[in-house]
Design a protein around this motif. Structure first.
Motif, PDB file in Angstrom:
ATOM      1  N   ASP A  61       0.842  -1.196   0.000  1.00  0.00           N
ATOM      2  CA  ASP A  61       0.000   0.000   0.000  1.00  0.00           C
ATOM      3  C   ASP A  61       0.879   1.248   0.000  1.00  0.00           C
ATOM      4  O   ASP A  61       1.968   1.257   0.585  1.00  0.00           O
ATOM      5  CB  ASP A  61      -0.900   0.019   1.234  1.00  0.00           C
ATOM      6  N   GLY A  62       0.382   2.303  -0.640  1.00  0.00           N
ATOM      7  CA  GLY A  62       1.059   3.591  -0.609  1.00  0.00           C
ATOM      8  C   GLY A  62       1.915   3.828  -1.826  1.00  0.00           C
ATOM      9  O   GLY A  62       2.868   3.079  -2.081  1.00  0.00           O
ATOM     10  N   MET A  63       1.558   4.861  -2.603  1.00  0.00           N
ATOM     11  CA  MET A  63       2.336   5.232  -3.781  1.00  0.00           C
ATOM     12  C   MET A  63       2.885   6.645  -3.637  1.00  0.00           C
ATOM     13  O   MET A  63       3.164   7.312  -4.634  1.00  0.00           O
ATOM     14  CB  MET A  63       1.467   5.118  -5.037  1.00  0.00           C
ATOM     15  N   TYR A  65       5.479   9.593  -3.203  1.00  0.00           N
ATOM     16  CA  TYR A  65       6.808   9.678  -3.789  1.00  0.00           C
ATOM     17  C   TYR A  65       7.911   9.572  -2.751  1.00  0.00           C
ATOM     18  O   TYR A  65       8.967   8.993  -3.025  1.00  0.00           O
ATOM     19  CB  TYR A  65       6.931  10.949  -4.631  1.00  0.00           C
ATOM     20  N   ALA A  66       7.690  10.085  -1.563  1.00  0.00           N
ATOM     21  CA  ALA A  66       8.709   9.947  -0.522  1.00  0.00           C
ATOM     22  C   ALA A  66       8.929   8.477  -0.186  1.00  0.00           C
ATOM     23  O   ALA A  66      10.065   8.035   0.042  1.00  0.00           O
ATOM     24  CB  ALA A  66       8.306  10.735   0.722  1.00  0.00           C
ATOM     25  N   ALA A  67       7.846   7.695  -0.137  1.00  0.00           N
ATOM     26  CA  ALA A  67       7.962   6.272   0.168  1.00  0.00           C
ATOM     27  C   ALA A  67       8.688   5.540  -0.954  1.00  0.00           C
ATOM     28  O   ALA A  67       9.555   4.686  -0.699  1.00  0.00           O
ATOM     29  CB  ALA A  67       6.576   5.668   0.392  1.00  0.00           C
ATOM     30  N   MET A  68       8.356   5.861  -2.205  1.00  0.00           N
ATOM     31  CA  MET A  68       9.012   5.179  -3.321  1.00  0.00           C
ATOM     32  C   MET A  68      10.482   5.563  -3.415  1.00  0.00           C
ATOM     33  O   MET A  68      11.343   4.730  -3.731  1.00  0.00           O
ATOM     34  CB  MET A  68       8.271   5.483  -4.625  1.00  0.00           C
ATOM     35  N   GLU A 188      -4.083   9.009  -6.629  1.00  0.00           N
ATOM     36  CA  GLU A 188      -4.045  10.443  -6.311  1.00  0.00           C
ATOM     37  C   GLU A 188      -2.629  10.874  -5.942  1.00  0.00           C
ATOM     38  O   GLU A 188      -2.200  11.989  -6.264  1.00  0.00           O
ATOM     39  CB  GLU A 188      -5.006  10.768  -5.172  1.00  0.00           C
ATOM     40  N   ALA A 189      -1.877  10.015  -5.277  1.00  0.00           N
ATOM     41  CA  ALA A 189      -0.483  10.333  -4.947  1.00  0.00           C
ATOM     42  C   ALA A 189       0.391  10.311  -6.185  1.00  0.00           C
ATOM     43  O   ALA A 189       1.349  11.091  -6.300  1.00  0.00           O
ATOM     44  CB  ALA A 189       0.044   9.340  -3.906  1.00  0.00           C
ATOM     45  N   ILE A 190       0.062   9.447  -7.141  1.00  0.00           N
ATOM     46  CA  ILE A 190       0.857   9.343  -8.365  1.00  0.00           C
ATOM     47  C   ILE A 190       0.737  10.617  -9.210  1.00  0.00           C
ATOM     48  O   ILE A 190       1.723  11.092  -9.778  1.00  0.00           O
ATOM     49  CB  ILE A 190       0.425   8.109  -9.179  1.00  0.00           C
ATOM     50  N   ILE A 191      -0.447  11.171  -9.301  1.00  0.00           N
ATOM     51  CA  ILE A 191      -0.624  12.374 -10.127  1.00  0.00           C
ATOM     52  C   ILE A 191      -0.266  13.654  -9.370  1.00  0.00           C
ATOM     53  O   ILE A 191      -0.278  14.741  -9.955  1.00  0.00           O
ATOM     54  CB  ILE A 191      -2.061  12.467 -10.695  1.00  0.00           C
TER      55      ILE A 191
END
Length: 261
Positions: A61-63, A65-68, A188-191
C-alpha cells in the motif's frame, strides 16, 4: 521494501564512472529499458529498478513519492552505491526528483524524462478499465487479453505496452504482475507533485517529447522552482514514451549531458 533491479555490475573499464540508476514510469518496469541498458553497460554500471507494485518488486500500500524514493535509497544502500547519476521517466521522473531533493549529495546528475513537478489531471481511466476488463475476463492467451483491452483502449501501442505486465498462472489464466489494487488506490499520490520542500540545485536535464502534452512551456516556472539548473531539450515528434519512440536520439541526449556536465 526489497526492490528488484537489473544490475549490470561494474564493467572492466568503468571503475571511475558513476553508476546510472534508471526508474521507469507508471505500469512500466526495468525490462522496458533493456535496449538502453545494453548500450550503456559497457561504459558504466547500470541499475534499472522495478518500483514498488511494478515488475518483479513486491506489492504494498502507498504510492507516495517519498515512500518510493525511500525504497530506492534502501536498495542502493544494500548495493553499496553511495553516489550515482539518476534517470527517471514519467512517474519514475517524479520519484527521481523526490530522491534528488531529499538526498541531493547522492545524485551527481539528474535526468527527468517527460514529466514536470506538477499535479496532473486524471488521465488513465481507460487504462484502469482495460486492465480490470482483463481481470474479469480471465483470458488464457495474450491475444484474448488484447481483445479485451481493445474494448477500452484504441491505441495498439498502449495495449502492447500494458501486455508486458501479463503473466500466465498455473491455471493457464493470464494475470497482471503489477499491484493493480495498490496502484489504483494510490493514484491520487501518483498524479500529485513530487515530494520534498527544497529545490535540487545539481546538474539536471529535462528531456521532453515534442508531441507530448506532459511538459508544455507553461510549466517552466514550476520546473525552475524545483530544478533551477535544468537544461531543457525537446525531441521533435516524440510522444510521452520518447525513450522507446526515438531511442537513439534519447540516448544521445543523455550521453551528451553526462559527458558535458
Amino acid at each position: 521494501m526489497q526492490l528488484y533491479c537489473i544490475d549490470t555490475g561494474v564493467p572492466e573499464n568503468g571503475d571511475a564512472t558513476l553508476p546510472l540508476v534508471i526508474l521507469h514510469g507508471l505500469f512500466g518496469s526495468a525490462d522496458n529499458w533493456r535496449s538502453h541498458i545494453k548500450q550503456w553497460q559497457d561504459e558504466r554500471r547500470v541499475i534499472a529498478v522495478d518500483l514498488r507494485n511494478h515488475g518483479r518488486s513486491p506489492h504494498a500500500d502507498g504510492m507516495q513519492y517519498a515512500a518510493m524514493a525511500a525504497d530506492v535509497v534502501a536498495l542502493l544502500d544494500e548495493l553499496e552505491v553511495k553516489r550515482f547519476d539518476l534517470l527517471g521517466h514519467s512517474m519514475g521522473g517524479k520519484v527521481a526528483m523526490t530522491l534528488a531533493r531529499l538526498h541531493p549529495a547522492r545524485v551527481a546528475h539528474l535526468i527527468v524524462a517527460d514529466v514536470a513537478p506538477v499535479a496532473y489531471d486524471h488521465g488513465h481511466d481507460d487504462i484502469f478499465a482495460a486492465m480490470r476488463r482483463v481481470e474479469a475476463g480471465r483470458p488464457t492467451s495474450r491475444r484474448d487479453a488484447a481483445a479485451l483491452m481493445q474494448e477500452e483502449v484504441d491505441d495498439a501501442a498502449t495495449r502492447q505496452f500494458l501486455a508486458t505486465n501479463l503473466l500466465r498462472g498455473d491455471d493457464g489464466i493470464m494475470y497482471w504482475r503489477v499491484g493493480l489494487d495498490e496502484i489504483s488506490a494510490g493514484y491520487e499520490a501518483i498524479i500529485a507533485p513530487p515530494d520534498g520542500d527544497r529545490p535540487f540545485e545539481g546538474a539536471t536535464l529535462l528531456i521532453r517529447g515534442g508531441a507530448s502534452h506532459y511538459v508544455p512551456d507553461r510549466y517552466r516556472e514550476s520546473v525552475d522552482a524545483v530544478l533551477p539548473n535544468a537544461e531543457w531539450q525537446t525531441l521533435d515528434g516524440a510522444g510521452h514514451w520518447l525513450h522507446a519512440e526515438q531511442p537513439e536520439a534519447f540516448r544521445d541526449a543523455v550521453n551528451r549531458f553526462l559527458a558535458a556536465s
